[in-house]
Design an enzyme around this catalytic site. Sequence first.
Site, PDB file in Angstrom:
ATOM      1  N   SER B 119      15.291  58.283  25.823  1.00 20.73           N
ATOM      2  CA  SER B 119      15.959  57.063  26.687  1.00 20.73           C
ATOM      3  C   SER B 119      15.185  55.278  26.310  1.00 20.73           C
ATOM      4  CB  SER B 119      15.527  57.031  28.007  1.00 20.73           C
ATOM      5  OG  SER B 119      14.288  57.183  28.241  1.00 20.73           O
ATOM      6  N   LYS B 156      11.157  53.581  31.291  1.00 17.71           N
ATOM      7  CA  LYS B 156      11.742  52.470  31.628  1.00 17.71           C
ATOM      8  C   LYS B 156      11.721  51.038  31.687  1.00 17.71           C
ATOM      9  CE  LYS B 156      14.897  55.908  31.362  1.00 17.71           C
ATOM     10  NZ  LYS B 156      13.719  57.527  31.396  1.00 17.71           N
TER      11      LYS B 156
END
Lengths: 203, 203
Positions: B119, B156
């Site tokens: 991701s 993230k």
Amino acid sequence: MARKGGTRERVYEYVRKRILEGTPPTVREVQRELGFRAVQSAQEHLDALVASGRLEKVGRVSRGYRLPGSNGTASFVPLLGSVQAGELSEAIENLDAYVAVDHDFGDRRGFALRVRGDSMIDAGILPGDIVIVCEQPDAENGEVVVALVDDEATVKRLRVRNGRVELHPENRSYPVIVPAGPLRILGRVVEVRRYLESDIRPT
Amino acid sequence: MARKGGTRERVYEYVRKRILEGTPPTVREVQRELGFRAVQSAQEHLDALVASGRLEKVGRVSRGYRLPGSNGTASFVPLLGSVQAGELSEAIENLDAYVAVDHDFGDRRGFALRVRGDSMIDAGILPGDIVIVCEQPDAENGEVVVALVDDEATVKRLRVRNGRVELHPENRSYPVIVPAGPLRILGRVVEVRRYLESDIRPT
DNA sequence: GAGTATACCCGACATATGTCTGATTTAATA
DNA sequence: TATTAAATCAGACATATGTCGGGTATACTC
């Protein structure tokens, strides 16, 4: 949480902490830390830890306890901002920036190099990243190498196609490099690092 | 003044080498290495190096010479394969894989985490990469963080938009995460590493 | 020449440090 | 209870180690 382990374990924790901090303790420092009234108590715990392989020691020297295995024995390799032509050993001289690595290079030497350009961006190697390099004159097909192209060190993936050595960038905007003469390989990239904060970045 | 290749320089090189290897030398080890017939000769060189700021020393203890600054003092942080819910300190317990880092975290603790999933691939963080994390409960806009999402640690980029905290992946295939409740931040990513060879990769 | 600074040497002392021998305590076991 | 093994303690010894006072030679400055 369950109560912490016995004395043996506390000795190990303390010694490991001290080693990690850079100064292995003396036997008497262990004694004082654990509250032993006799040196021998600390000594026997240390001996037992060595016997069970959880610690290693070097001869009869002071502060001679180490952590076993390649782990724990961090070494440092010099960081080269850029490598121009000429001898690599000359570029390594007079460097005072070092980066810590936690593996050794066997008989070979290691060095670190700051990456310029984005030709390897699809391999997750960004401009400004630092590559840890194992110095060696050749490499296998598919390995990421540091090679001397136009008198400057560059990071590329080495491919052998039809018996010819090629240097492949991992960025569609760059062309494959097919050396005219013999290719000078400086080493093989074994690790990639990126420091996200300026204050911890090596100079 | 100090000519290149002089004795002073050789003393410094030797001491630095020993410190980087993990065992600072004693005064007499310096004496023997340099071939001095008197302990005092080595001692004076060491004193001079300390006076000029090229070395530091701690009290009257054996092997008490250090390299100045944060560099040179490598420490180790525990490597966490994955972090599930619950206390981070519990996950750190009973780990025997450590990675060497060459900076310190001040008052905070540091740990390392293996990245799962792709991701963050557009930020050059690939699956299997290891991130070095500074443990802290909050972070600034734009920083890469480790946060607890659905009881699992994830990497993230943190964004604050309209006063709301969002977790942005760097991969167009993934959606932005907008936490319903309060966001649990485990720490801030300060370094990214990738080991290209299986035999040097931490377990 | 007198003075000064540097580099190296000699000898020594107090303490630190690794190591040893043997005794005492403690807990588990036959 | 007697035995055994582990853990701790007590005291000591030889060497290692940091530190100190003072010495010698050389080069340079005034």
